[in-house]
Design an enzyme around this catalytic site. Structure first.
Site, mmCIF file in Angstrom:
data_model
loop_
_atom_site.group_PDB
_atom_site.id
_atom_site.type_symbol
_atom_site.label_atom_id
_atom_site.label_comp_id
_atom_site.label_asym_id
_atom_site.label_seq_id
_atom_site.Cartn_x
_atom_site.Cartn_y
_atom_site.Cartn_z
ATOM 1 N N ASP A 1 38.194 15.745 74.359
ATOM 2 C CA ASP A 1 39.445 16.010 74.643
ATOM 3 C C ASP A 1 40.511 15.528 74.133
ATOM 4 O O ASP A 1 41.537 15.828 73.775
ATOM 5 C CB ASP A 1 39.702 16.084 76.392
ATOM 6 C CG ASP A 1 38.819 17.352 76.915
ATOM 7 O OD1 ASP A 1 38.168 17.899 75.919
ATOM 8 O OD2 ASP A 1 38.892 17.255 78.036
ATOM 9 N N GLU B 1 37.739 24.089 69.151
ATOM 10 C CA GLU B 1 38.511 23.084 68.318
ATOM 11 C C GLU B 1 39.297 23.607 67.324
ATOM 12 O O GLU B 1 39.639 22.849 66.180
ATOM 13 C CB GLU B 1 37.463 22.062 67.947
ATOM 14 C CG GLU B 1 36.601 22.508 66.916
ATOM 15 C CD GLU B 1 35.137 23.143 67.677
ATOM 16 O OE1 GLU B 1 35.326 23.724 68.796
ATOM 17 O OE2 GLU B 1 34.139 22.937 66.974
#
Ligand SMILES: [Mg+2]
Length: 312
Positions: free
Chosen positions: A199, A226
């Site tokens: 993260d 992503e």
């Protein structure tokens, strides 16, 4: 109760002595007061400045107070203006007409001072309520278009806004490009360093992209996982390649700081420019086609060894 000094009040009264007296009373009560002699002058001041409260006489030469109230409501101001009519008309029909014209309340002339101030207090409550509702709505809107993890725009915003960007580019015959950006081997970061580090890397990557583009003209949205989209208005294919290459190099040359220490991360990019032969498509469909072409170019970058920019 909020302090009166935070409120800008416009006082409209054609009779000079009454205007002076009322102005003094309102200033003593703490209001920031401006004055106007008639409806026309008042309307011009209201349209030009931000007032929260209007106290207006009814009978004035030229535009009267009732007409002023109607004109203000028709102007659809961005923030609420609470309007109080001062009137010597006391038939029910007149008062109803004043309220229907858009006034919030009325006070009969000659006004009792404490009654006038109490009614303005009530007006302040309405104004405060409207302000906090508006702020909450702005906050809700912002949340609804923001990706909570990375602070970029979200997919929903991308879908809506990209169609508008396409429309603008087509109308003014301007270039528009999109870059698909995807972190390389992101799954491995998650697996080896944990999701918290994953993260952090996503947030750093998003931050890096936002800093590398011309905000707010250019903008970044999280496409999913992503994968991000950088939308570049006023930018052709060559310009978009420069932007993508700059971000690629920043990423490859600077290990990202994470709690667990610096991490080497690279990213792959796919670039596409809006093409004019698709002008029969809807704006939304043309936006989607642009993203598909950028995505196909990204796929090529991945296949050819990652950490590279491909333009479709
Ligand atoms: Mg008058």
């Amino acid at each position: 109760m909020t302090d009166a000094t935070q409120f800008r009040l416009l006082l409209v009264e054609d009779e000079p002595t009454q205007r002076k007296l009322a102005e003094r009373l309102l200033r003593r009560a703490g209001y920031v007061v401006e004055t106007a002699n008639d409806g026309e002058e008042a309307l011009a001041k209201i349209l030009a400045g931000e007032f929260q409260l209007l106290l207006t006489d009814w009978d004035m030469p030229g535009m009267d107070g009732k007409t002023l109230c109607r004109r203000v409501r028709e102007a659809n101001l961005p923030t609420y203006l609470y309007m109080l009519l001062l009137t010597s008309h006391d038939s029910t029909d007149d008062l109803v007409a004043g309220l229907e014209a858009g006034a919030d309340d009325y006070v009969k002339k000659p006004a009792n001072e404490s009654e006038l101030l109490a009614r303005l207090n009530a007006g302040r409550r309405i104004v405060r309520l409207e302000q906090s509702l508006r702020e909450a709505n702005t906050q809700i809107h912002l949340l609804s278009i923001t990706d909570p993890l990375t602070g970029t725009f979200n997919r929903r915003y991308l879908n809506e806004q990209l169609a508008l960007e396409v429309e603008r580019a087509r109308r003014y015959h301007r270039p528009l490009s999109a870059v698909m950006a995807d972190l390389d081997r992101f799954k491995r970061i998650n697996d080896e360093c944990g999701h918290q580090t994953g993260d952090e890397v996503l947030c750093r990557f998003a931050q890096l992209m936002k800093e590398a583009v011309r905000q707010p003209l250019d903008w970044v949205a999280r496409y999913g996982g992503e994968e991000f989209v950088i939308v570049l208005p006023e930018t052709d294919r060559a310009g978009a390649i420069v932007v993508a290459e700059k971000i690629r190099a920043l990423c490859a040359d600077n290990p990202m700081a994470a709690c667990s220490g610096p991490i080497e991360v690279t990213a792959s990019f796919g670039v596409a420019e809006l093409v004019s032969e698709a002008a029969t498509q809807s704006h939304a469909a043309a936006g989607e086609a642009l993203l598909r072409r950028a995505d196909a170019a990204l796929y090529t970058s991945k296949n050819e060894g990652r950490n590279r920019v491909t333009a479709g």
